[in-house]
Design an enzyme around this catalytic site. Structure first.
Site, PDB file in Angstrom:
ATOM      1  N   ASN A  25       0.865  -1.174   0.000  1.00 32.77           N
ATOM      2  CA  ASN A  25       0.000   0.000   0.000  1.00 32.77           C
ATOM      3  C   ASN A  25       0.905   1.228   0.000  1.00 32.77           C
ATOM      4  O   ASN A  25       2.118   1.113   0.184  1.00 32.77           O
ATOM      5  CB  ASN A  25      -0.969  -0.020   1.189  1.00 32.77           C
ATOM      6  N   ASP A  35       0.958  -8.322   1.180  1.00 29.89           N
ATOM      7  CA  ASP A  35       1.766  -7.319   1.873  1.00 29.89           C
ATOM      8  C   ASP A  35       2.002  -7.741   3.325  1.00 29.89           C
ATOM      9  O   ASP A  35       3.137  -7.756   3.812  1.00 29.89           O
ATOM     10  CB  ASP A  35       1.054  -5.964   1.807  1.00 29.89           C
TER      11      ASP A  35
END
Length: 180
Positions: A25, A35
């Site tokens: 992000n 992530d």
């Protein structure tokens, strides 16, 4: 001659390649999906490296990419790229997704990395339709490597069967055989 592109069904955090790509992000501070998995597997050194990048340049915009050390991962480095959030396809999402792949490949090349592993960028919480994202990813990578000798090996690492099937079909259409 073996293809430079391979499809792997598995966990990107276990890939023994020069560099893995994180579908990050914009904050670079970790999150969910791939992530979060990469940050957990890499350990606290990755978060610290991301904090340094943020202090130097601020947030990472969609389509852009930055590189850090890999912490506890088997890779040498992590390229963090921010894919677009799907908003119906009328907000340059395709171009931004293509840029995320192309900029990641360029960073790998600039750092003399020979192998790179990509997740399916933007297809999780960012909502990009998986089939459209796979086509953009595959064509961006294919186009990039036809003009450059590096990276020599590119892996699309798919955590789920649906994405793996999409990438395998694209690879087969190109005339190469997928790898299990």
């Amino acid at each position: 001659m073996q293809s430079r592109i391979q499809v792997i069904r598995g966990d990107i955090t276990t890939m023994q390649v020069d560099v893995i790509v994180n579908a990050a992000n914009s904050s670079l501070m970790g999150g969910g999906g791939v992530d979060g998995a990469i940050h957990r597997a890499a350990g606290p050194a990755l978060l610290e490296a991301c904090k340094v990048v943020r202090q130097q340049q601020g947030e990472c915009a969609p389509g852009h990419a930055v590189i850090t050390l890999a912490g506890n991962l088997p890779a040498k480095a992590v390229i963090h790229t921010v894919g677009p959030i799907w908003r119906g396809g009328e907000h340059n999402e395709a171009r931004l997704l293509e840029d995320a792949y192309r900029n990641s490949l360029q960073l790998a090349r600039d750092n003399d990395f020979h192998s790179i592993a990509f997740p399916a960028i933007s297809t999780g919480i960012y909502g990009y339709p998986k089939a459209a994202a796979a086509e953009i990813a595959f064509h961006a990578v294919s186009d990039y490597i036809t003009r450059r000798p590096q990276p020599e090996q590119i892996y699309f690492v798919c955590y789920d069967e649906e994405n793996a099937g999409l990438y395998e079909r694209l690879l087969t259409q190109q005339g190469d055989e997928p790898v299990a």
